[in-house]
Design a protein around this motif. Structure first.
Motif: not given
Length: 504
Positions: A438-443, A448-454, A456-464, A493-498
């Motif tokens: 990642a080189q910018k926030t958009e990456d 999802f809210g606060s500072d929880l980005y996609e 991080e969620v994908r990391y938690l699904i894949k690794h944890e 909804e996002y987590m249920a769809a992947i």
């Protein structure tokens, strides 16, 4: 049928994951089944302290206190991202519950029973001038201050599971043990995946029952021993309120009923207050704070704080059931916090190890003691190794948190200071793995809210092994405190769809 493992662990709390990690690191083949998510029971419902247990001295539990004190700095060095030192302020006034000499003696023992090298020693505070007095009522001229540690308990569990999987253990969350039986000198364990419904059969030379509050239930249901009554279930509840005081210190309050509560800085913007101690007889999965407990914690804290704590101030609560070994103590708060390991099995039978009790601070030593019993039962492999190890992401100097934050911000300059600090607190050096190229926030993808980005969620699904929004918001992180209902629904909804990209 898969291979015959050396050990099969039932339970994905701190004790089960700790034993699995230690065992696979010594060369044993290991499988572990947890019927829900990791740390979904007792191990995420603690007061989140790495501590000697000052109040246990009153019950003469010197062995437990000494072992706990010695573990504080070992665990801190293992996981300096999720464990850090904390100073506790114990206000004192004449005529209090415990005389000053008793507190001084307890704190002297606390300083000298063993293990303290980096943690600062006990001090006496002048509460007429010390900033620690500011949020408190003007009752106290003196306070005692001592050191203990804070831990993100649920993350400690999942990091033990992650490290065990990385070392070759078969780690199976959401997998319930249906039965376990002896066949030709080995255990045959039937499991069912509660997500897919898939049944599997496993074999192991030894079985470890580390099911926490369900340890007796496993003995009764899986093994058919209907009279099993080994644990005393004690409910502990906590409340979270908006920040009650500034500064990094925590408070230790004594109550007229001889119980104690803590008020601890929590997730930057909040204060954690707890815990309660009362016997519990219902199903552990249904545990939740009672109105009586809520009022008890509010009233107890209000005895000390200038600004009262009211039920309306509460933003979140959590409760858990502690599976204490039943030593016949008359009061819940007097029941031993020590652990008991019991081997069962006649000559020629595959052994069973039941794990009763324990606490976060002693999980690593409990695991080592369990490995001693495993070695006696099925043969020794390897040597103790965890004391000098690091949990994933914790491979930096024990006092090097600021340096890791600085490196992360230098590599990813678009991160805000609070975001960088939170990522290092959760993931340590693995934060760079999460952020990738990642080189910018958009990456980082969707916010999802606060500072929880996609990302991080994908990391938690894949690794944890995260599968549901609750896994992410209340165990892998505490972002549930900051997300609205609409944002939580969006994440669900996002987590249920992947696809469930389960690691391990």
């Amino acid at each position: 049928m898969s291979r015959i493992n050396d050990i099969f662990v039932i339970g994905g709390g701190i004790n089960g994951c700790g034993i699995a990690r230690d065992a696979v690191g010594r060369g044993y083949t290991v499988a572990l089944a947890e019927m829900n998510d990791f740390a979904s029971g007792t191990s995420s419902g603690a007061t989140k302290l790495i501590h000697g247990g000052l109040r246990y001295l009153e019950h003469y539990e010197f062995r437990l206190v000494r072992e706990s004190l010695m573990e504080r700095e070992i665990l801190w060095a293992m996981a300096p991202h999720i464990i850090w030192p904390l100073r506790f302020v114990l206000p004192y006034h004449k005529g209090g519950i415990r005389p000053a000499w008793m507190i001084r003696l307890g704190l002297f023992l606390y300083d000298h029973l063993g293990g303290r090298k980096l943690l600062p020693p006990t001090a006496v505070l002048n509460m007429r001038t010390d900033p620690a007095a500011k949020p408190l009522k003007a009752l106290f001229s003196k306070a005692f201050e001592y050191s203990d540690g804070w831990v993100d308990d649920a993350r400690m569990v999942v990091l033990n599971a992650r490290d065990a999987a990385d070392k070759g253990a078969l780690i199976m969350p959401r997998t319930r043990v249906v039965s376990a039986r002896q066949e030709n000198g080995v255990w045959t364990i039937e499991t069912i995946n509660t997500v897919t419904g898939k049944s599997e059969r496993h074999q192991a030379r030894m079985l470890i029952n580390a099911a926490g509050p369900w340890v007796d239930h496993v003995i009764r249901s899986a093994f058919g021993q209907n009279e099993a009554r080994h644990v005393r279930l004690v409910q502990g509840s906590h409340i979270i309120v908006r920040k009650k005081f500034e500064g990094p210190r925590a408070y230790f309050f004594q109550n007229p009923d001889n119980r104690i509560i803590f008020a601890i800085p929590y997730e930057t913007d909040f204060t954690l207050i707890g815990t309660t101690d009362r016997d519990y007889t219902a199903d552990p999965k249904d545990v939740k704070i009672s109105e009586e407990e809520t009022l008890y914690l509010c009233n107890a804290a209000s005895e000390y704080f200038k600004e009262p704590v009211k039920p309306d101030d509460i933003v979140w609560t959590y409760s858990a059931v502690r599976p204490l070994f039943d030593d016949g103590a008359s009061k819940a708060q007097e029941a031993t916090r020590d652990y008991v390991l019991k081997i069962e099995g006649k000559q020629g039978e595959a052994p069973l190890l039941n794990v009763f009790g324990g606490k976060l601070t002693t999980y690593r030593r409990l695991s080592e003691h369990a490995l001693e019993k495993i070695g006696e039962a099925i043969g020794v492999k390897g040597r103790p190794w965890t004391a000098g190890s690091h949990l994933p992401g914790g491979d930096f100097p024990v006092q090097g948190y600021e340096g890791v934050v600085g490196k992360l911000k230098s590599r990813y300059p678009f991160l805000t200071e609070p975001h960088a600090r939170r990522l290092v607190r959760r993931y340590g050096t693995k934060a760079a793995t999460l952020l990738g190229n990642a080189q910018k926030t958009e990456d980082l993808g969707r916010l999802f809210g606060s500072d929880l980005y996609e990302a991080e969620v994908r990391y938690l699904i894949k690794h944890e092994w995260a599968r549901h929004a609750e896994d992410v918001l209340w165990r892998r992180t505490k972002d549930g405190l900051r997300l609205s209902k609409e944002q939580v629904r969006s994440l669900e909804e996002y987590m249920a769809a992947i696809p469930a990209q389960m690691a391990g």
